[in-house]
Design a protein around this motif. Structure first.
Motif, PDB file in Angstrom:
ATOM      1  N   GLN A   2       0.812  -1.225   0.000  1.00 56.14           N
ATOM      2  CA  GLN A   2       0.000   0.000   0.000  1.00 56.14           C
ATOM      3  C   GLN A   2       0.843   1.271   0.000  1.00 56.14           C
ATOM      4  N   SER A   3       1.955   1.249   0.725  1.00 59.74           N
ATOM      5  CA  SER A   3       2.760   2.474   0.779  1.00 59.74           C
ATOM      6  C   SER A   3       4.239   2.132   0.913  1.00 59.74           C
ATOM      7  N   LEU A   4       5.054   2.954   0.283  1.00 61.39           N
ATOM      8  CA  LEU A   4       6.504   2.732   0.339  1.00 61.39           C
ATOM      9  C   LEU A   4       7.240   4.043   0.142  1.00 61.39           C
ATOM     10  N   PHE A  26      13.777   0.390  -1.404  1.00 56.28           N
ATOM     11  CA  PHE A  26      12.468   0.854  -0.924  1.00 56.28           C
ATOM     12  C   PHE A  26      12.257   0.375   0.497  1.00 56.28           C
ATOM     13  N   MET A  27      11.614   1.238   1.288  1.00 56.65           N
ATOM     14  CA  MET A  27      11.095   0.812   2.579  1.00 56.65           C
ATOM     15  C   MET A  27       9.586   0.719   2.431  1.00 56.65           C
ATOM     16  N   LEU A  28       9.028  -0.441   2.767  1.00 57.55           N
ATOM     17  CA  LEU A  28       7.585  -0.658   2.724  1.00 57.55           C
ATOM     18  C   LEU A  28       7.110  -0.677   4.183  1.00 57.55           C
ATOM     19  N   LEU A  53       2.732  -7.482   0.947  1.00 55.85           N
ATOM     20  CA  LEU A  53       1.286  -7.251   0.949  1.00 55.85           C
ATOM     21  C   LEU A  53       0.756  -6.781   2.315  1.00 55.85           C
ATOM     22  N   HIS A  54       1.478  -7.180   3.382  1.00 57.04           N
ATOM     23  CA  HIS A  54       1.030  -6.859   4.757  1.00 57.04           C
ATOM     24  C   HIS A  54       1.794  -5.686   5.368  1.00 57.04           C
ATOM     25  N   SER A  55       2.667  -5.062   4.569  1.00 53.86           N
ATOM     26  CA  SER A  55       3.626  -4.116   5.148  1.00 53.86           C
ATOM     27  C   SER A  55       2.998  -2.834   5.693  1.00 53.86           C
ATOM     28  N   HIS A  56       1.707  -2.607   5.439  1.00 53.13           N
ATOM     29  CA  HIS A  56       1.034  -1.425   6.006  1.00 53.13           C
ATOM     30  C   HIS A  56       0.680  -1.653   7.482  1.00 53.13           C
ATOM     31  N   LEU A  57       0.825  -2.900   7.963  1.00 52.38           N
ATOM     32  CA  LEU A  57       0.437  -3.183   9.358  1.00 52.38           C
ATOM     33  C   LEU A  57       1.369  -2.463  10.326  1.00 52.38           C
TER      34      LEU A  57
END
Ligand code: PLP
Length: 324
Positions: free
Chosen positions: A65-67, A203-205, A177-181
């Motif tokens: 979702q964001s990086l 990139f950092m996610l 896929l779960h990196s927004h947690l």
């Protein structure tokens, strides 16, 4: 400064073999890098543009979702320890050493663990950090195991940091896929699978709030315009990515077979390298170096890491292995 693979100039001085005569297998960088297109002159002239579409393209490639784009994943991993008050960090060992170096330098206490079963260490940690798949051992962790570890850490305000620099050949195992947690951080790099280590793109996610803090810490223009331009092309080129996944997996298998044939059966590997634990590691590294082949030595384990040869490198490697 820590020692790294790719340090050929040290080998040139030590063994007196000219640079162009070496076969460098000391890194896990794809020997067939993503082809670089002509870079439009304005990319050199203007300041890098954060709104050039790179963020969306990369988020689409990683499925997150964001990086935040960074100057290699190295820049992100170095800044991360500054985003948290001092605490206890559990790190997989052996692992890419820059992580421990960065957290210790900032004053955190770093403990080591060997496996996710090492609960006496993991339960003490504010942050758990590992590479998946691991560099140099090739060890792999399932997404399920990592997500359950993350849930435990997040419950007590802890973080899980997963360095996925070597994940691109097996995206099905990624937790991007779960990196927004909350409390989950995933690092990615264009240096390995895409073979673009010199472009310094990483990139950092993570959750938006943490990315803002990281951006604040890194400052503006961390990634150059030309690197952003190349990264956008590489991340969108699905045909190149699919072909490369197939080629790398078969080359890695070929390397495993070749090493096994000459008594160096790898303990594990990834699509980009093979890892051989052997008591003879230091002697073997020296013998290979005397023949112009540079591999990475890990004295403590002891072990050798072999990256993939380029086309004509296979014959050179086999020739040297025969004479070991
Ligand atoms: C596991 C791992 N993570 C991160 C990095 C940093 O790579 P880069 O800064 O080129 O993205 C490396 C480099 O060797 C690495 O091996």
């Amino acid at each position: 400064m820590l020692e790294h693979g790719g340090n050929l100039s040290a080998a040139v001085t030590r063994y007196g073999i000219p640079l162009e005569n070496w076969l460098d297998l000391s890194t896990g960088i794809n020997p067939n890098h993503y082809p670089i297109a002509d870079i439009p002159p304005h990319q050199w002239h203007q300041l890098p543009n954060d709104e050039d579409g790179l963020v969306n393209i990369a988020a689409n490639y990683y499925g997150c979702q964001s990086l935040l784009p960074t100057s290699g994943s190295q820049a992100a991993l170095q800044a991360l320890p500054t985003l948290r008050s001092l605490g206890t960090i559990a790190m997989l060992k052996p692992m890419y050493q820059e992580h421990a170096y960065a957290w210790q330098r900032y004053g955190h206490q770093v403990l080591s663990f060997n496996d996710l079963n090492d609960e006496h260490i993991l339960n003490k940690a504010d942050v758990v950090l590992l590479c998946n798949p691991n560099n140099p051992t090739g060890k792999q962790f399932s997404a399920q195991a990592l997500l359950s570890l993350h849930a435990k850490l997040a419950n007590r305000g802890g973080w899980l940091v997963v360095d996925e620099a070597f994940m691109d050949a097996t995206p099905e195992h990624s937790i991007a896929l779960h990196s927004h947690l909350d409390g989950l951080f995933v690092l990615r790099s264009l240096g390995k699978f895409f073979g673009l280590a010199g472009a310094r793109v990483g990139f950092m996610l993570a959750a938006d709030e943490q990315l803002k803090k990281l951006q604040e810490s890194l400052g503006p223009w961390t990634l150059t315009g030309p690197s952003r331009f190349i990264a956008k092309q590489a991340l969108q080129d699905k045909t190149w990515q699919e072909n490369t996944r197939i080629t790398l997996k078969s080359s890695s298998k070929r390397l495993e077979t070749l090493l096994s044939q000459y008594g160096l059966k790898p303990t594990a590997g990834t699509a980009l390298f093979q890892y051989v634990m052997t008591a003879q590691a230091q002697v073997l590294q020296e013998r290979l170096a005397a023949k112009g082949i540079w591999v990475r030595l890990f004295k403590e384990q002891p072990a050798l890491r072999f990256g993939l040869p380029h086309d004509s490198g296979w014959q050179l490697l086999e020739g040297a292995l025969k004479l070991l």
